[in-house]
Structure formats: C-alpha cells, structure tokens
Design a protein around this motif. Structure first.
Motif, PDB file in Angstrom:
ATOM      1  N   THR A  81       3.818  -6.742  12.863  1.00  0.00           N
ATOM      2  CA  THR A  81       3.764  -5.462  13.367  1.00  0.00           C
ATOM      3  C   THR A  81       2.330  -5.069  13.402  1.00  0.00           C
ATOM      4  O   THR A  81       1.845  -4.457  14.714  1.00  0.00           O
ATOM      5  N   ALA A  82       1.196  -5.401  12.713  1.00  0.00           N
ATOM      6  CA  ALA A  82      -0.055  -5.033  13.049  1.00  0.00           C
ATOM      7  C   ALA A  82      -0.497  -5.710  14.514  1.00  0.00           C
ATOM      8  O   ALA A  82      -1.404  -5.204  15.055  1.00  0.00           O
ATOM      9  N   ARG A  87       9.799  -2.537  15.655  1.00  0.00           N
ATOM     10  CA  ARG A  87      11.134  -2.973  15.794  1.00  0.00           C
ATOM     11  C   ARG A  87      11.902  -1.588  15.321  1.00  0.00           C
ATOM     12  O   ARG A  87      11.297  -0.675  14.859  1.00  0.00           O
ATOM     13  N   PHE A  89      16.147  -0.657  13.814  1.00  0.00           N
ATOM     14  CA  PHE A  89      17.081  -1.476  12.963  1.00  0.00           C
ATOM     15  C   PHE A  89      18.405  -1.054  13.663  1.00  0.00           C
ATOM     16  O   PHE A  89      18.622   0.087  13.820  1.00  0.00           O
ATOM     17  N   ARG A  93      17.285   2.168   9.612  1.00  0.00           N
ATOM     18  CA  ARG A  93      16.539   2.175   8.212  1.00  0.00           C
ATOM     19  C   ARG A  93      15.478   3.112   8.258  1.00  0.00           C
ATOM     20  O   ARG A  93      14.148   2.604   8.356  1.00  0.00           O
ATOM     21  N   LEU A  94      15.471   4.314   8.145  1.00  0.00           N
ATOM     22  CA  LEU A  94      14.521   5.104   8.003  1.00  0.00           C
ATOM     23  C   LEU A  94      14.249   5.417   6.546  1.00  0.00           C
ATOM     24  O   LEU A  94      14.645   4.627   5.707  1.00  0.00           O
ATOM     25  N   MET A 105       4.540   9.080  10.208  1.00  0.00           N
ATOM     26  CA  MET A 105       3.048   8.836   9.679  1.00  0.00           C
ATOM     27  C   MET A 105       3.273   7.614   8.747  1.00  0.00           C
ATOM     28  O   MET A 105       1.965   6.849   8.931  1.00  0.00           O
ATOM     29  N   VAL A 106       4.068   7.241   8.457  1.00  0.00           N
ATOM     30  CA  VAL A 106       4.196   5.776   7.872  1.00  0.00           C
ATOM     31  C   VAL A 106       3.906   4.690   8.797  1.00  0.00           C
ATOM     32  O   VAL A 106       3.192   3.635   8.742  1.00  0.00           O
ATOM     33  N   HIS A 109       0.537   3.802   9.491  1.00  0.00           N
ATOM     34  CA  HIS A 109      -0.143   2.898   8.359  1.00  0.00           C
ATOM     35  C   HIS A 109      -1.092   1.794   8.761  1.00  0.00           C
ATOM     36  O   HIS A 109      -2.255   1.698   8.333  1.00  0.00           O
ATOM     37  N   CYS A 110      -0.452   1.135   9.850  1.00  0.00           N
ATOM     38  CA  CYS A 110      -1.383  -0.187  10.146  1.00  0.00           C
ATOM     39  C   CYS A 110      -2.261   0.267  10.999  1.00  0.00           C
ATOM     40  O   CYS A 110      -3.279  -0.753  11.261  1.00  0.00           O
ATOM     41  N   ARG A 169       8.977   6.313  15.118  1.00  0.00           N
ATOM     42  CA  ARG A 169       8.244   5.467  14.169  1.00  0.00           C
ATOM     43  C   ARG A 169       7.885   4.282  14.576  1.00  0.00           C
ATOM     44  O   ARG A 169       6.642   3.756  14.195  1.00  0.00           O
ATOM     45  N   ALA A 170       8.469   3.423  15.338  1.00  0.00           N
ATOM     46  CA  ALA A 170       8.009   2.320  15.936  1.00  0.00           C
ATOM     47  C   ALA A 170       6.810   2.466  16.754  1.00  0.00           C
ATOM     48  O   ALA A 170       6.170   1.805  16.785  1.00  0.00           O
ATOM     49  N   THR A 173       3.179   2.629  15.608  1.00  0.00           N
ATOM     50  CA  THR A 173       2.407   1.558  15.121  1.00  0.00           C
ATOM     51  C   THR A 173       1.819   0.911  16.326  1.00  0.00           C
ATOM     52  O   THR A 173       1.107  -0.295  16.317  1.00  0.00           O
TER      53      THR A 173
ATOM     54  N   ARG C 265      -2.533   8.274   2.582  1.00  0.00           N
ATOM     55  CA  ARG C 265      -1.818   7.411   3.410  1.00  0.00           C
ATOM     56  C   ARG C 265      -1.395   6.239   2.162  1.00  0.00           C
ATOM     57  O   ARG C 265      -0.136   6.075   2.503  1.00  0.00           O
ATOM     58  N   LEU C 268       1.917   8.037   0.927  1.00  0.00           N
ATOM     59  CA  LEU C 268       2.801   7.828   1.759  1.00  0.00           C
ATOM     60  C   LEU C 268       3.614   6.298   1.802  1.00  0.00           C
ATOM     61  O   LEU C 268       4.685   6.189   1.992  1.00  0.00           O
ATOM     62  N   ASP C 276      12.611   2.324   1.311  1.00  0.00           N
ATOM     63  CA  ASP C 276      13.261   1.071   1.941  1.00  0.00           C
ATOM     64  C   ASP C 276      12.322  -0.017   2.097  1.00  0.00           C
ATOM     65  O   ASP C 276      11.560   0.227   3.071  1.00  0.00           O
ATOM     66  N   ALA C 279      12.042  -2.036   5.545  1.00  0.00           N
ATOM     67  CA  ALA C 279      11.608  -0.954   7.037  1.00  0.00           C
ATOM     68  C   ALA C 279      10.077  -0.809   6.832  1.00  0.00           C
ATOM     69  O   ALA C 279       9.373  -0.752   7.576  1.00  0.00           O
ATOM     70  N   ALA C 282       8.192  -3.726   7.621  1.00  0.00           N
ATOM     71  CA  ALA C 282       8.335  -3.766   9.367  1.00  0.00           C
ATOM     72  C   ALA C 282       7.364  -2.943   9.794  1.00  0.00           C
ATOM     73  O   ALA C 282       7.057  -2.782  10.992  1.00  0.00           O
ATOM     74  N   MET C 283       7.195  -1.704   8.998  1.00  0.00           N
ATOM     75  CA  MET C 283       6.066  -0.512   9.639  1.00  0.00           C
ATOM     76  C   MET C 283       4.557  -1.096   9.296  1.00  0.00           C
ATOM     77  O   MET C 283       3.689  -0.199   9.631  1.00  0.00           O
ATOM     78  N   GLY C 284       4.470  -2.221   9.024  1.00  0.00           N
ATOM     79  CA  GLY C 284       3.193  -2.849   9.095  1.00  0.00           C
ATOM     80  C   GLY C 284       2.397  -2.419   7.539  1.00  0.00           C
ATOM     81  O   GLY C 284       1.088  -2.471   7.633  1.00  0.00           O
TER      82      GLY C 284
END
Ligand SMILES: Nc1ncnc2c1ncn2[C@@H]1O[C@H](COP(=O)(O)OP(=O)(O)OP(=O)(O)O)[C@@H](O)[C@H]1O
Ligand SMILES: [Mg+2]
Lengths: 261, 302, 406
Positions: A81-82, A87, A89, A93-94, A105-106, A109-110, A169-170, A173, C265, C268, C276, C279, C282-284
C-alpha cells in the motif's frame, strides 16, 4: 504507453486447489482494466496475491514507479500500500464503529509520520500534519459525495455509501494503482451509473490506473479500456471490450450458451 | 527399581492425562461447533466434583455401600453438570451468537468467575475432604506398586467414556448431526439440522464428560475446593490445543501427552514448575503450531 | 400471562439446578448436613423477577432500543455537559477540586481506599489502551503490574534504589516484558491471544512464587520504603497524603496521555486495528509496529502503577497479581466502555469503592464482577459510556461558515 503494473505467471495453490494458474496481466498508465470471470474463478485471490495478503505460490508482481521497477512479491500488505497500490474489498471491510471521516483518515496513515511522541507533545508540526490529514480526507469525502455525513458512524451508512467510502479510503493512500473488487455489487442501476461516473472522475483527476473486478457487464463494457477474463484460475482471454464481446471462448465459458450483446 | 519408578511415573501420567483428556473433550467439542473457548468449562468440572461430594455425603449417612455411593454420586454429578452446561450456554453464549468474536469469550470469563464465587459463597472456601469410596481390586495386588485402585478406576472409566463418545459421534444420528454442524453450520441448517439443539447437545455432552472427570479426580485426590476448576480447565485446554482444537482424538492424545510430560518432569526434575510447564506448553503451541498435533490448518478468507 | 408462566418455569428450573449446591451443605468432619431451603426460595424469587426482566431486555434489544435506560440518561446528560463548555469546565473543576481536597477532609482509612481506587483507575485506563483502543484482549495484565511492583521491591532490596529511581525503571521493565510478550503473539487471532496472555500472566506469577532467591517466594518482599519528599521524613499520615497526590497526579497524566493519544494518528491506527485487522493492514498500517506500540503503552502504565502500589503497601507478594486481578481490571474496561476514558475511570471507581462502602456488597464482589462481564456483553457491549465521537475541525467548513457569516 508504459506499464505500471506487470504480473507474470502468477499462481496460487490452496492445498490441492489451484486457485490461480499462471496468470499474466499488465496495466498501463491511466488505464481502466477489468478482470472478469464466473464466481470462484480466482479474481479476488488474484487481488489478494498482488496486494500481499496471500503469498503467491509462483510468479512475479512488478510495480513501475518512474524509472524504478519494484518487485512486490514477498512484501507485506502495508508495504504494498505504501508503494502505491490501494484496494477495496468485495465484502465491505470498513472500520464500522469509526466515523466516516476517521475511516478516510486511517487511509492517510502511510502518507503521514507523527508518532507517539508527537501525539503526546502536540507540537506544531504534528498539529499541522493532523489538520492537513483532516482536510484532505474531507476533500476526498466531497469527491465521493459523503461529506455531509462525515461525522456519522460508518456502520450506519447505506450499502452503496459504504462502497463509496471504501473507495475514498483507498484513495486516501494516494495510490498509483487502484484495485476495486466488485464496487457495484448490491447497488441499484441508478447507483451503479453514479459509481461509473465517480470512477471515471477519479481516473481523470488523479494520475492513476484502475483494475476493476465486476460482474455488472454493462459497467465493465462501457468503462474498461481492456478486459481480462478468467475461469478456473486461468486467464482465458484478454482484449478490448469489443474483442471480448465477440470472443467465442468467453461467450461459452463465461456468458454461458445464452447470448449477450 | 529405576524401571519401576519409571512405570510409576508413566501410569501416574496416564491417569492424570486421562482426566485432562476428559475435560479437554468438552473444550474441543464446543470449539469445534461454535469456535468459542468455553472458559467456564473448568468450573463445570468443579461443580461436578462438588455435586458428587454432596450426594456422596448425603448417602454416606444412610449407610449405603461405598461402591454404590460412588455410582449414584457420579450419576448425579453427570446429570447436574449437563444441566449447568445447558443453562450456561442458554444464558451466557446464545444471546451472543453473531456478536464480535471476543464478546462471548469475555462473557465466558465472566461466567467462570461467577460460578467460582457461586460455589465459594454457597459452600465454602476451604478444601473439603472427599469420602473414600473406591473399591479395592484384588488383582491389583500384583501391580500395586505402580498403580493404585483409583488410578486403575480412572484409566478404565475414562477409556470407556472416550470409546463411548467416539461411538456416539461416529455412529448415532445426533453424533452425525454434530459433525455436520461443526463442519458447516449453514449447510447443516439448510439440510434441516436444528443448529440450536445441536449446540445445546454439545454443551450437555461436554459438561457430562467434565462431570465424570470431576468425580474421578475428587476421589483420586481426596479433596475438593472451589478453585480447582481454573487450573484443571487451563490444563485441559492446553491438552485440547496440544492435540489440535476441534479434533476429538487430538484432545485425548493431547491430554495423555500433557499428563505424561507433567508426571515425568515432576518425577525426574522438580515439582515446583509443574504448572509453569503446562502454561509454557500452551504458549509455545499456540504461537508455533496453533493447529496442534492433529488439527487441520485453517486459512483465513478475505 | 404466558410470560409469567415462562418465568415461573425458568425459576423452577433454576431451583432444581442450584438445589444441591445452594441448599445442602455437608460437613464431612462432624458428619452433619445443614439445609438452606431459604436460599433456594430466595433465588427462585430472584430468578423469576430476572426472567421477566430478561425477556423485557431482549424485546428491547431486538427492537434496537438501548437496554439500560438509566445509563442512557447519563450519557445524554454527559453529552449535554460535553457540549456546554461552561458547564463542562465547572464540573471538571468540581471533580478535580473534590479529588484534591479529599485527603484533607477524610480519615487515613478513606484516603487509603481512595488511593487504591485511583491506582485501579490508572490500571484500567492502561488496559483500555490495549483492549479498548487496540482491541487486543489481554488477560494477563496483572503481570505487568507485578513487574512494576517487583522492580521497585527487588531493586530496593538488592541495590537500595529509591522510589523515584524505580518509577521510570518500573515502566521500562514493564515495557520490556510487554514487548517480549508482544513479539511472539503478533500473528495470533483474538481468542488465542487472550489465552496466551493469560498463560504469560500465570507464568510470571508462578515464577515470582517459586524463584525465592530473587523475589522472596510466596512471602514476597516486605519493608519497601514509601516515597521520600526531598529527604523529609514523613509521618504515616503525611506520606499517605503524599502518595495520594502522587497517584492523583499520575491519573491526571494518564488521562492526558490517553486523551491525546486517542486523538492522534497512532490512536486512529489503534482503533482501526480493533475494528478490522486486515483492512487496517491494507490501509498501509504496519501491524507489527502498531500492535507492539499498543502493548508497550499498555504495559508501561501497569509498570508505573505497580511501583506506586509497592510504595503504598510497603509489602508485595505474588497473591496480589493473580488472574482474578487481571479479570477485575478487565471488567472495569468492559463496564466503562471500550475506549472511553471517562467511562472506564468511573467504572473503576464504582467497582472499587462500592464494595468498600457497601459492606453487604463486598462479599459478593467477585460474583458481581463476573455477572457484570456477562450482562454487559449481552445487553450493552459498548459499555456504560459509549458513542464518544471525537470532533474534528475541518478547514473547509470553517471557511464556509465564516464566508456565510460575512
Ligand atoms: N483462503 C482460501 N482457502 C482455500 N480456498 C480458497 C481461499 N480463498 C479462495 N479460495 C478458493 O479459491 C477459488 C477462487 O476464489 P475467489 O474468491 O478468488 O473467486 P472470485 O473469482 O473472486 O469469485 P466471486 O466472483 O464469487 O467473488 C474458490 O474456489 C475459493 O473457494
Ligand atoms: Mg471475489
């Protein structure tokens, strides 16, 4: 056009089951590529293998970033992802008990850095970063038309809204390649049309390529530049929508004996 | 002489192990069907021991023959434990079907604390001596130096129980329904199996097995206490995990292996770290081979 | 009518069920039996009422209504308070004022009780990071508490180190233990993690019990000094008051740290982990890093609390750090609401203070802790205080608001 993502000879075995069998796939800059196939063909498994959730049995996945070619096999999902692949799902898958804004905001993160020390001290740099993250996330919500419910808990959203939130959300990133797993599943025709517009808009506004798994043939045919067809884990055809539509093997294998088009 | 000591430890380990196995079966049955670590299972075993104690005490005053008392007490323990198991599931777990995975586990821990204190408050916090009810077996005289009557009784009873359970699961209609539900609950329901009833049945069977374990251990050790359930429960769970949770032969094998390990370390090294050993095995197995010796690996679907 | 019949049947079932254990008590030594039919009768009445209530609760739950209406009022009022800045300040001021004034106006005994209540607030808030925020069910939290307490005990006994030197060291050692546990359990699923941490907690306790040379075995370590105040020798009262303020300061610090952490951060990411795992990754988010952070942060607070505990009681032994203690702390988090600071603090206060002041209640303390865990999971899994949503300042909206006003 230069390739962004190159997958070669990807295979995945689950015990005795060969869920993926020597699949090749290439996505070029700015393309929308669809991956279709009957249920259980291995499409989701393909996603899981290229995003690091499953370790493929064989094959290579390469991401091209400028002049660099980065091998993705063996990387963890968060590293993938970074590096620029995001992606959604198939079975949403929230983060159901977090607010809509927090969900996005999650995704930031990266692309942010503040650690525990920053969180405790709340220094100006951390504060600025947090504010930036909030504002960017809100802007993404505006683009998927969820900004009015930004403070709502994610589980309270309608099905279609949840799917759009997953896309936002995707996008948070900042991906180079966006992978969408059946984004229109469970949507009504109206919502599906809106989704098409949204995906097009995302592609135009950001420099990215999209790989789309979808069962809605109308959407696939109208949106994709190229289509790959899978069956029983193998790729059985690839080409433009027109080619796929008239490919006898696809019609037989995928669309059944009935006629489509 | 050394060999005799070895035999002594070996049979001691088997005895212990067969009790662990009996309790472990309850964990494994429940886990196999609803993927829940029934944390309160050890407490059911403790309640079994107490019920047997009470019934044996009552009958003891009437001058009933000792062997008869043991049978009646065991029967009462089995019946009441089955009832406790059934009620436990209805009250604490059934309302949580479909809740996040950790909710039933927390509920189970709560139930375990509750039951312990229920017995503590209604009975006593002290160790209570359990009456000597075991019959003497003449033929044991020859091997008396390696095996006492209670060891013999425990081994025979638990073996019989396990054979019976295996037959029940293999050949009866209810047993087959249980296996089907364990493999695929939705499918089993579509085929007309009442999943709720099967789950209740699982708790009843598991609790009855624990009750037998409770009676056996109480007459073996000669005393019971309100908190014997925790350690026995944890060890039995270790046995279940060791053998592969969800697998019946695994639970039996795991119980035996754990019993033997404990017996040999206590006999040859030191008794101080007997409990540490069990917890150590539990941790190591869960971390390095969570599927145990006989369990099948499960892949998480995305 | 049908309901009443059903409840009566349930009551009858429970009468039969609990009969042997409740009604009959054997004394094998004096060979006497004492009968307690009154208990069974009382239980039957209780169960009858409960069964009526149970059905009612479920009908509400199934209709999606909250089951406990009283806490609901409290939450409503609390959110009203939270939205009213002046009221919020006033009430905060009042609470802080009362807490600060407390040792000056009450007896030594009460101050001591309050100290342990505050220690538990600290522990519960620490566990709240791991269980409430990050969703990692840890059942061996008392082990980290023990590590903190024994750090002080052992370092004092063998090296003569004082309280202030040991306080940070207690935190450090607890974190080391937390990471030591955290590393191997990274890949474990929720319920297995719970069991492994339980085993870990028991191993720590059993080791403390058996390693007599270092830890004093079951007898523990005695004569641990209370913290000094710039070399001044304090009287018992003086030092109790001193420890009280110390704990109070530690609690305030804990609240501040967790409040800030939750808003950040990292906070969160912790919540995402709870919701999850797949997920989240997958969000890094680096799962390993975030899980270890959760373990480190959680165990750190337990370590601090342990050092303070050792200083307060001046005597420690393994029996203060059992699985039951871990469960007690967990039930505070469960009752208060996963992730909620005020809820967990209030729950810890209630669960420690109520048995102290309601004597009749104290015997049933653990029974009630167990019951709370079950009932909360069934009827109010989000805890007493729930739905605390953080608010975010969104520049675009603020700008628009100003534009509209102009
Ligand atoms: N974790 C797993 N373990 C074992 N088998 C799996 C696993 N994941 C997928 N499979 C199997 O691999 C095959 C391909 O599944 P996959 O989910 O990739 O199909 P799909 O093309 O996405 O289908 P659908 O259109 O229904 O989403 C199926 O037979 C499935 O049962
Ligand atoms: Mg799929």
């Amino acid at each position: 056009m230069k390739p962004v993502l190159e997958v070669k000879g990807l295979s995945k075995n689950f015990g005795g089951l060969r869920a993926l069998n020597d699949v090749d796939l290439t996505i070029h800059q700015g393309e929308i590529v669809a991956l279709i196939g009957p249920n259980g063909a291995g499409k989701t498994t393909f996603f899981n293998c290229i995003t690091g959730i499953y370790v493929p049995t064989e094959g290579s996945v390469t991401l091209h970033k400028g002049e660099q070619a980065i091998v993705l096999n063996g990387k963890k999902p968060h590293e993938v992802t970074a590096l620029g692949m995001a992606r959604t799902f198939q079975n949403i898958r929230l983060f159901p008990d977090m607010t809509v804004l927090e969900n996005v905001m999650v995704g930031r993160h990266c692309r942010t850095k503040a650690g525990i020390i920053g969180a405790l001290l709340r220094d100006p740099i951390t504060r600025a970063e947090t504010q930036d993250s909030i504002d960017k996330s809100y802007a993404l919500l505006e683009s998927v038309n969820l900004h009015e419910v930004y403070h709502e808990t994610a589980r309270n959203l309608s099905y279609g809204a949840q799917r759009r939130l997953e896309i936002a959300r995707a996008m948070a990133t900042e991906p180079q390649v966006l992978l969408l797993d059946e984004p229109a599943a469970g949507m009504n025709p109206q919502e599906t049309r809106e989704l098409e517009g949204l995906v097009q808009q995302i592609r135009e506004q950001n420099e990215l390529s999209i790989l789309l798994i979808e069962h809605d043939m109308g959407m696939v045919m109208s949106m994709s530049d190229r289509i790959y067809v899978m069956e029983y884990g193998s790729r059985i055809a690839a080409g433009t929508p027109a080619e796929i539509r008239s490919n006898p093997q696809v019609i037989k294998a995928y669309l059944g004996e009935g006629d489509y088009a | 002489m050394d060999f005799q000591y070895f035999l002594e430890l070996f049979f001691g380990g088997l005895t212990r192990g067969s009790i662990y196995a009996l309790i472990a079966l309850g964990y494994t049955l429940v886990y196999g069907i609803i993927e829940l670590i029934n944390f309160a299972h050890g407490e059911v075993y403790m309640i079994g021991a107490f019920t047997a104690l009470i019934v044996a005490g009552l009958l003891g005053f009437t001058g009933f023959p000792a062997a008869g008392i043991l049978v009646v007490a065991a029967l009462a323990a089995v019946i009441w434990c089955a009832a406790y198991g059934y009620t436990l599931e209805k009250v604490a777990y059934k309302p949580l079907r479909g809740a996040p995975r950790l909710s039933p586990l927390i509920s189970a821990i709560g139930m375990s604390i509750f039951l312990q204190n229920y017995v503590l408050l209604s009975q006593t916090s002290d160790f209570v001596p359990f009456p000597r009810l075991l019959p003497e077996f003449d033929f044991l005289e020859y091997i008396g130096y390696i095996m006492g009557p209670s060891d013999f009784l425990i081994l025979v009873t638990s073996t019989c129980t396990m054979v019976a359970l295996t037959c029940f699961i293999r050949y009866t209609k209810m047993g087959k329904a249980m296996r089907a539900t364990a493999q695929n609950r939705k499918m089993a329901m579509l085929l007309g199996i009442d999943a709720d009833r099967i789950i209740s049945l699982t708790f009843i069977v598991g609790s009855a097995l624990a009750a037998i374990g409770g009676v056996l251990i109480a007459s073996h050790m000669g005393q019971v206490n309100f908190n014997i359930g925790f350690l026995a429960g944890m060890k039995a769970f270790t046995a279940a995990v060791l053998g592969g949770i969800g697998s019946l032969p695994g639970a039996m094998l795991g119980g035996m292996v754990l019993g033997l390990c404990e017996s040999f370390t206590t006999g040859y090294i030191s008794g101080n770290y007997e409990d540490v050993l069990a917890f150590g095995i539990l941790i190591v197995i869960l971390i390095f081979r969570p599927d145990g010796i006989l369990g099948k690996a499960k892949v998480q679907k995305v | 009518m049908q309901r009443i019949l059903k409840s009566a049947l349930v009551a009858l079932w429970f009468m039969v069920l609990t009969f042997p254990l409740l009604a009959i008590k054997i004394n094998p030594v004096s060979k006497t039996v004492s009968w307690h039919f009154d208990r069974v009768a009382m239980l039957a009445v209780g169960i009858f009422v409960l069964a009526l209530g149970w059905d009612w609760c479920f009908s509400r739950k199934n209709r999606g209504l909250p089951v406990f209406s009283l806490p609901q009022n409290i939450t409503a009022r609390m959110s009203a308070i939270a939205n009213n800045m002046a009221l919020r300040r006033a009430s905060l001021f009042f609470i802080v004022g009362a807490l600060v004034a407390m040792p000056l106006t009450s007896s030594l005994y009460q101050t001591n009780i309050m100290i342990s209540a505050l220690l538990y607030v600290m522990l519960a808030l620490g566990l709240n990071i791991v269980v409430g925020l990050a969703g990692q069910l840890v059942l061996g939290y008392a082990a980290f508490y023990a590590v903190g307490a024994y750090t002080y005990g052992i370092l004092f006994q063998h090296f003569g180190l004082g309280f202030w030197a040991c306080l940070p060291l207690g935190g450090v050692f607890a974190v080391l233990f937390g990471l030591g546990l955290g590393f191997p359990v990274l890949r474990l699923r929720g319920d297995y993690l719970a069991i492994v941490t339980l085993g870990f907690g028991e191993i720590v306790r059993l080791s403390l019990q058996n390693w007599s040379d270092l830890t004093g075995g079951p007898a523990g370590i005695a004569n641990i000094p209370r913290p000094g105040l710039f070399g001044v020798d304090l009287s018992l009262e003086g030092s109790t008051t001193y420890i009280y303020y110390l704990v109070l300061a530690a609690v305030f610090l804990t609240v501040l740290v967790i409040g800030r952490l939750r808003n950040s951060r990292v906070g969160l990411a912790l919540k995402a982990l709870r919701e999850d795992e797949i997920a989240c990754e997958a969000m890094g988010i680096n799962l390993m890093r975030i899980k270890l952070s959760a373990f480190a942060l959680g165990s750190c607070w337990a370590g601090f609390a342990g050092v303070i505990f050792a200083a307060k009681t001046t005597f420690i032994n393994p029996s203060s750090f059992t699985f039951m203690d871990s469960c007690m702390i967990l039930s505070m988090v469960v009752l208060g609401g996963m992730g909620s600071i005020s809820g967990v603090a209030i729950a810890a206060m209630i669960l420690i203070l109520a048995p102290e002041y309601l004597r009749a209640f104290s015997e049933y303390r653990m029974l009630i802790f167990g019951l709370i865990m079950v009932l909360m999971m069934i009827f109010r899994p989000q805890g007493l205080v729930s739905g605390e949503k953080l608010t975010y300042r969104i520049s675009a909206l603020l700008a628009k608001g100003k534009g509209g006003a102009a």
